[in-house]
Design an enzyme around this catalytic site. Structure first.
Site, mmCIF file in Angstrom:
data_model
loop_
_atom_site.group_PDB
_atom_site.id
_atom_site.type_symbol
_atom_site.label_atom_id
_atom_site.label_comp_id
_atom_site.label_asym_id
_atom_site.label_seq_id
_atom_site.Cartn_x
_atom_site.Cartn_y
_atom_site.Cartn_z
ATOM 1 N N ARG A 226 -1.474 -0.041 3.296
ATOM 2 C CA ARG A 226 -1.741 1.246 3.960
ATOM 3 C C ARG A 226 -2.805 1.048 5.028
ATOM 4 N NH1 ARG A 226 0.779 5.238 0.947
ATOM 5 N NH2 ARG A 226 0.861 4.894 -1.303
ATOM 6 N N HIS B 67 1.901 -5.354 -2.701
ATOM 7 C CA HIS B 67 0.775 -4.437 -2.870
ATOM 8 C C HIS B 67 -0.565 -5.171 -2.840
ATOM 9 C CE1 HIS B 67 -1.699 -1.520 -5.407
ATOM 10 N NE2 HIS B 67 -1.227 -0.741 -4.468
#
Length: 702
Positions: free
Chosen positions: A374, A434
């Site tokens: 992100r 991730h």
């Protein structure tokens, strides 16, 4: 089915709802400033929206495919879980509405007033009507619903004003979307912060919108749709451009099945049946709310508060501080000498960004490689990576396009980085990447050297000021060599790589954690485990925790959100304590601590102990070898365990209780803030010139 397992486990969805209830409790805490309390109501609301879109949405899918499958942690079918969720959510709506109303009332004396139309002053009514006619009416898209005008598709989480219309002997429905490009609220003239929500303005002037009709039964509604869309695996495997698939996925998400309907006013039985038929839902899926269905505007209102009232209504501002571990000057040079740990948001992310900026311009740096999950909307990190590529460095960015609700942002940044010459890759079919790892490779004379950064949180400059996280920067060459192998494996699609120091899912992370727990189990009552993470659902981990507890190992889990293991179950989890901290900042680090004293082993990383993280994601955790950093992390965990202000302790039934406050209050986040403010950055040592140098300088300037 294992009955023993069920005795100390609980359903993940109900556990999550209890977490969100803890968020709502912060909104009720009178020691928290009023507008901060209102923000917690907004966070509770957006959390619940996402829960319905993702978790309830996926349960709907499971129920439609195989409703006989049984959850191993609670023994319920998907439909039984849905029934339990809807029953648990109903009282939370009432609690939230009451909390919102109480805070709203307390804000009035400060001049922060959310108004109904009947509360407007005459001059304000004139202002609102003029604004409506000039700015809103021209862009409205009203529609009637009858034989010739079918019921429209309602977009996810958008508000629609509805009403009953009558023309002569004909009855029909009128529906008006609140325009997305108009502000959710209209500020009224004056010194105070007085405002009215746009859906209330539309409801008031429906007679103007549907001027030839008689209007009655005014209401506004909002649907929540299933957003748990996974890209089609076959399409992914055959596609050369994964970005196109993600674009299609985002488009598809807008049209998914309805899982919840929110209404402002009570529905007649006839209207309830109408909506149930239209959306293929049951009455249990309909929730009436007396507060706004979208509350994001509260964050903007907090920014408008005059300075004179700020101390009363919002938290005292805190700016992430310069780390005392980092002196002025080159960050790369300092990391080459010793490991550095940054603690966000108490310490600034600046040293990491500065290190990337230095690497982009350093002639000795050959490559920069990084995984991105992100990013902020505005990010200096991408600017520096692009500068590195433009300076001739080889820059490899493994960006995860499937970071839920950040897909479009990541698509945009990936295109920007490709244009600058970065090599952008997108991860694996069936596995989200991730991990939070960055590797700088440079040449020192004839040797290849590494600087590695490994974190518990995203490379997001905005959330680094809002989430608590740790970031390790190290020049340990063994860790760097592992990181180099990791990026090579990511580039060639190899998930089964072997590493000497890093532990990586889906292959080695869970087995290594379980092995480290086994080492503590052998010690019996001398064993010690402290683990901090966001969620716990992995059954292998849960059963190992129970095994350790039965062996006498003292275990503390600090888990912010979902936790599917119950503490204090006799004969199973007697030696387990589960603590959750919900406070000013979102708790986000993953820290694993095994053992005590000189033999203590500490890891930080990106993984929660959830099956999705341990088996279906690429995660990285890193051992801490620097003794001072080990002690610092252990001390941080112990401060959190001592917290008696924001910490809550799970009971054996899955509910949570606040600790009793003794003579001394301990608020972990406040302690870390104060320590960051009081810490002094060490000054660089200045070498005292020799007598010969002083003489030379004297004659040069004389």
């Amino acid at each position: 089915m294992n009955k023993k397992t069920l005795s100390y486990t609980q359903n993940r969805e109900l556990s999550w709802l209890r977490f969100n209830q803890r968020v709502l409790e912060e909104a009720k805490d009178e020691s928290v400033p009023l507008l901060e309390r209102m923000k917690f109501v907004a966070i509770f609301t957006s959390n619940l929206d996402e829960f319905f879109m993702i978790r309830v949405g996926s349960l709907y899918d499971m129920a439609s495919v195989n409703n006989k499958s049984v959850d191993s942690k609670c023994g319920m079918t998907p439909q039984e879980q849905l029934d339990a969720i809807y029953a648990a959510v109903a009282p939370l709506y009432k609690e939230r509405d009451k909390t919102y109303a109480d805070i709203k009332k307390q804000l009035h004396p400060y001049g922060v007033c959310g108004l109904d139309f009947k509360e407007l002053e005459p001059q304000e009514r004139k202002y609102v009507k003029k604004y409506f006619k000039d700015q809103v009416l021209p862009v409205l898209s009203p529609q009637i619903v009858d034989v010739n005008h079918p019921f429209p598709h309602l977009l996810n989480k958008e508000i629609y004003v509805v009403a009953d219309l009558r023309l002569e002997n004909k009855s029909m429905m009128g529906i008006v979307p609140v325009p997305q490009f108009i502000s959710d609220i209209l500020y009224l003239p004056g010194h105070d912060i007085r405002y009215i929500r746009m859906e209330k303005v539309l409801m008031e002037y429906l007679d103007i919108v549907f001027e030839q009709y008689q209007v009655s039964g005014r209401n506004y509604i909002c649907v929540t749709r299933n957003a748990d869309v996974s890209p089609d695996d076959e399409a992914y495997a055959d596609s050369e451009d994964f970005r196109n698939i993600m674009q299609e996925t985002l488009h598809k998400r807008r049209r998914m099945a309805v899982v919840r309907l929110e209404v402002a006013n009570p529905l007649t039985k006839e209207m309830e049946k109408y909506f149930c038929d239209k959306f293929n839902i049951t009455p249990e899926c309909i929730f009436r709310t007396k507060m706004p269905m979208k509350l994001e505007f509260m964050f903007a209102i907090a920014e408008k508060v005059p300075v004179s009232m700020r101390r009363s209504l919002v938290d005292e501002p805190f700016t992430p501080q310069a780390s005392p571990s980092v002196m002025e000057g080159s960050v790369m040079a300092q990391v080459k000498r010793r490991d550095i740990l940054l603690s966000y948001p108490y310490e600034s992310m600046e040293p990491f960004l500065q290190m990337i900026k230095e690497a982009a311009a350093d002639p000795s740096v050959m490559t920069i490689k990084i995984t991105i999950y992100r990013l902020a909307k505005k990010t200096r990190l991408v600017e520096y990576l692009c500068a590195a590529a433009e300076n001739g460095k080889e820059v490899t960015v493994l960006i995860e396009l499937r970071a839920r609700f950040d897909e479009q942002n990541n698509i945009d940044w990936s295109e920007r980085m490709e244009e600058a010459g970065c090599r952008v890759i997108y991860g694996f079919e069936g596995y989200k990447v991730h991990s939070k790892i960055c590797l700088i490779t440079y040449r020192n004379k004839n040797e290849i050297k590494y600087i590695t950064q490994i974190g518990t949180g995203n490379y997001n400059e905005k959330t680094a000021k809002m989430y608590t996280d740790f970031s390790l920067m190290t020049s340990n060459q063994s860790i760097g060599e592992d990181a180099a192998v990791f990026f090579k494996n990511m580039s060639i699609g190899n998930l089964d790589g072997a590493y000497q120091h890093l532990i990586v899912s889906p292959t080695s992370l869970k087995p290594k954690v379980l092995m480290l727990m086994d080492e503590e189990i052998k010690k019996g009552s001398d064993g010690r485990i402290i683990m901090k993470m966001n969620s716990v659902t992995d059954m292998d981990f849960i059963t190992k925790v129970a095994e350790a507890s039965k062996a006498g190992v003292r275990i503390d889990l600090i888990v912010r959100g979902i936790c599917c293991i119950l503490p204090g179950i006799p004969g199973e989890t007697d030696n387990l304590t589960v603590t959750s901290i919900v406070g000013r900042y979102l708790e986000h680090p993953r820290v694993f601590l095994f053992g005590q004293g000189a033999e203590q082993k500490v890891y930080i990383g990106s993984a929660d102990m959830m099956t999705r993280n341990t088996e279906k994601r690429v995660e990285v955790a890193c051992p801490i070898y620097d003794e001072s950093i080990k002690k610092r992390l252990a001390r941080s965990l112990n401060v959190m365990l001592a917290d008696n202000v924001k910490a809550r302790v799970m009971q054996d039934d899955g509910t949570y209780q606040k600790k009793s406050v003794g003579e001394k209050t301990v608020n972990a986040q406040e302690i870390f803030m104060k320590e960051a403010l009081q810490a002094k950055r060490p000054q660089p040592t200045v070498e005292k010139p020799s007598l010969l140098k002083r003489l030379r300088s004297f004659f040069r300037h004389s």
